[in-house]
Design a protein around this motif. Structure first.
Motif, short mmCIF file in Angstrom:
data_model
loop_
_atom_site.label_atom_id
_atom_site.label_comp_id
_atom_site.label_asym_id
_atom_site.label_seq_id
_atom_site.Cartn_x
_atom_site.Cartn_y
_atom_site.Cartn_z
N LEU A 81 0.82 -1.21 0.00
CA LEU A 81 0.00 0.00 0.00
C LEU A 81 0.86 1.26 0.00
CD1 LEU A 81 -2.85 -1.01 2.46
CD2 LEU A 81 -3.07 -0.58 0.01
N ALA A 82 1.90 1.27 0.80
CA ALA A 82 2.78 2.43 0.85
C ALA A 82 3.43 2.66 -0.51
CB ALA A 82 3.84 2.24 1.93
N ASP A 83 3.81 1.56 -1.17
CA ASP A 83 4.47 1.66 -2.47
C ASP A 83 3.52 2.21 -3.53
OD1 ASP A 83 6.73 1.02 -4.34
OD2 ASP A 83 5.21 -0.32 -5.18
N ILE A 84 2.32 1.64 -3.60
CA ILE A 84 1.39 2.06 -4.65
C ILE A 84 0.89 3.48 -4.42
CG2 ILE A 84 -0.74 1.17 -3.62
CD1 ILE A 84 -1.51 0.26 -6.48
N LYS A 85 0.71 3.87 -3.14
CA LYS A 85 0.31 5.26 -2.86
C LYS A 85 1.36 6.23 -3.34
CE LYS A 85 -0.62 4.91 1.58
NZ LYS A 85 -1.04 5.33 2.94
N GLY A 86 2.63 5.89 -3.09
CA GLY A 86 3.71 6.77 -3.50
C GLY A 86 3.86 6.88 -5.01
N ARG A 87 3.50 5.81 -5.72
CA ARG A 87 3.60 5.83 -7.18
C ARG A 87 2.46 6.62 -7.82
NH1 ARG A 87 6.90 2.07 -9.63
NH2 ARG A 87 7.95 0.61 -8.25
N MET A 88 1.28 6.56 -7.21
CA MET A 88 0.10 7.09 -7.86
C MET A 88 -0.24 8.53 -7.47
SD MET A 88 -2.46 3.78 -7.87
CE MET A 88 -3.68 4.66 -8.83
N PHE A 89 0.11 8.94 -6.26
CA PHE A 89 -0.34 10.24 -5.78
C PHE A 89 0.83 11.08 -5.27
CE2 PHE A 89 -3.84 7.22 -5.07
CZ PHE A 89 -4.88 7.87 -5.72
N ALA A 96 -3.11 15.28 2.99
CA ALA A 96 -4.20 16.23 3.23
C ALA A 96 -5.40 15.53 3.87
CB ALA A 96 -4.61 16.90 1.92
N PRO A 97 -6.22 16.29 4.63
CA PRO A 97 -7.43 15.69 5.23
C PRO A 97 -8.32 15.07 4.17
CG PRO A 97 -6.99 17.86 6.16
CD PRO A 97 -6.04 17.70 5.01
N ASP A 98 -8.94 13.98 4.51
CA ASP A 98 -9.83 13.27 3.59
C ASP A 98 -10.90 14.20 3.04
OD1 ASP A 98 -11.42 11.46 2.23
OD2 ASP A 98 -12.36 10.68 4.05
N ALA A 99 -10.88 14.39 1.72
CA ALA A 99 -11.81 15.32 1.08
C ALA A 99 -13.25 14.86 1.20
CB ALA A 99 -11.43 15.51 -0.39
N ARG A 109 -7.99 6.97 3.11
CA ARG A 109 -9.17 6.57 2.32
C ARG A 109 -8.75 5.68 1.15
NH1 ARG A 109 -14.35 7.41 0.96
NH2 ARG A 109 -14.68 8.78 2.74
N PHE A 110 -7.68 6.09 0.45
CA PHE A 110 -7.23 5.28 -0.69
C PHE A 110 -6.81 3.88 -0.22
CE2 PHE A 110 -3.74 3.56 -3.21
CZ PHE A 110 -4.39 3.41 -4.43
N ALA A 111 -6.10 3.81 0.91
CA ALA A 111 -5.67 2.51 1.42
C ALA A 111 -6.87 1.61 1.70
CB ALA A 111 -4.84 2.70 2.69
N ALA A 112 -7.92 2.16 2.28
CA ALA A 112 -9.12 1.38 2.57
C ALA A 112 -9.78 0.90 1.28
CB ALA A 112 -10.10 2.22 3.39
N GLU A 114 -8.30 0.45 -1.60
CA GLU A 114 -7.42 -0.52 -2.25
C GLU A 114 -7.54 -1.90 -1.59
OE1 GLU A 114 -4.44 -1.56 -5.13
OE2 GLU A 114 -5.86 0.10 -4.93
N LEU A 115 -7.62 -1.93 -0.28
CA LEU A 115 -7.79 -3.21 0.42
C LEU A 115 -9.12 -3.86 0.06
CD1 LEU A 115 -6.37 -2.33 3.95
CD2 LEU A 115 -5.39 -3.93 2.29
N LYS A 116 -10.16 -3.06 -0.05
CA LYS A 116 -11.47 -3.61 -0.44
C LYS A 116 -11.40 -4.18 -1.85
CE LYS A 116 -16.35 -2.45 -0.95
NZ LYS A 116 -17.40 -1.40 -0.83
N LYS A 117 -10.73 -3.45 -2.75
CA LYS A 117 -10.60 -3.92 -4.13
C LYS A 117 -9.86 -5.25 -4.18
CE LYS A 117 -7.40 -2.40 -6.89
NZ LYS A 117 -6.57 -1.51 -7.75
N ARG A 118 -8.80 -5.35 -3.42
CA ARG A 118 -8.00 -6.58 -3.43
C ARG A 118 -8.71 -7.75 -2.78
NH1 ARG A 118 -1.67 -5.07 -3.32
NH2 ARG A 118 -1.80 -3.20 -4.61
N GLY A 119 -9.75 -7.46 -2.03
CA GLY A 119 -10.57 -8.53 -1.48
C GLY A 119 -11.39 -9.24 -2.54
#
Length: 224
Positions: A81-89, A96-99, A109-112, A114-119
């Motif tokens: 998750l840390a890796d993909i967040k750094g690549r994409m955003f 920043a606070p969750d919009a 929010r993105f991590a949550a 992404e985890l749901k998607k991978r489920g």
């Protein structure tokens, strides 16, 4: 994949001249280039976002090799998750606070999500990820092909959008795409300072306005 998209729009009945408003992000932008070359007279507008005419090494041999290897090495979920967040955003957007509200930061929010998607083990598979990476690597549009694309679609109908800190498809790719399509001959190039790969998320309002502006402009152009 461009042929698949063409089959869908043909089935729907979108077959008139200058009827298609095409928006392609990342690999979708590569598919959009293929589709636009196939039916250039049917394209009303073409927005190419965070994408490339062809992937080249812009960060140095060893870093590029390390990044490619790391894509396929199994890692713990938090590391992934840390890796993909750094690549994409961009980091500023992640911190920043969750919009949308509900999470401490946009990154949380993105991590949550992404985890749901991978489920979804049927919809999100390792095989699909590898095939997508291979397909993107094989995409190649020459300067000559891009010149034809610009001429047949119409450069006033094309825009290229890219973020300066995009680590998935680096900025030089967007710069090259715009130049070879005809930056000096009428296409629109928008570089978003301090933004990453997913512009429609990081700059939702500005991104939407840019798409809307191009659609409205091209709807007023003659179809011939």
């Amino acid at each position: 994949m461009a042929k698949d998209a063409l089959e869908v729009v043909n089935h729907i009945g979108w077959i008139s001249k200058r009827q298609l408003h095409i928006i392609g992000v990342s690999m979708g932008g590569m598919i959009a280039q293929e589709l636009a070359l196939m039916v250039s007279d049917r394209v009303a507008s073409l927005s190419l976002v965070s994408t490339a005419a062809r992937l080249v090494n812009t960060i140095g041999y060893w870093e590029n090799l390390r990044n490619r290897i790391n894509m396929f090495i199994p890692k713990a979920p938090d590391v992934q998750l840390a890796d993909i967040k750094g690549r994409m955003f961009s980091q500023s957007w992640l911190d920043a606070p969750d919009a949308e509200g509900g999470f401490p930061t946009n990154g949380d929010r993105f991590a949550a999500m992404e985890l749901k998607k991978r489920g979804d083990t049927e919809g999100f598979t390792r095989k699909g990820f590898i095939c997508q990476a291979i397909a993107a690597g094989w995409h190649h549009k020459s300067p000559e092909q891009l010149q034809v694309l610009g001429e047949t679609v119409g450069r006033e109908r094309i825009q290229v959008l890219h973020g300066t800190v995009d680590k998935m498809i680096t900025l030089p790719h967007g710069e090259t795409l715009a130049k070879e399509l005809g930056e000096d001959a009428g296409i629109t190039k928008v570089i978003m300072e301090g933004r990453g790969h997913v512009l429609h998320v990081e700059e939702r309002e500005r991104y939407t306005k840019l798409i809307q502006r191009l659609v409205e402009k091209t709807e007023k152009l003659p179809s011939e």
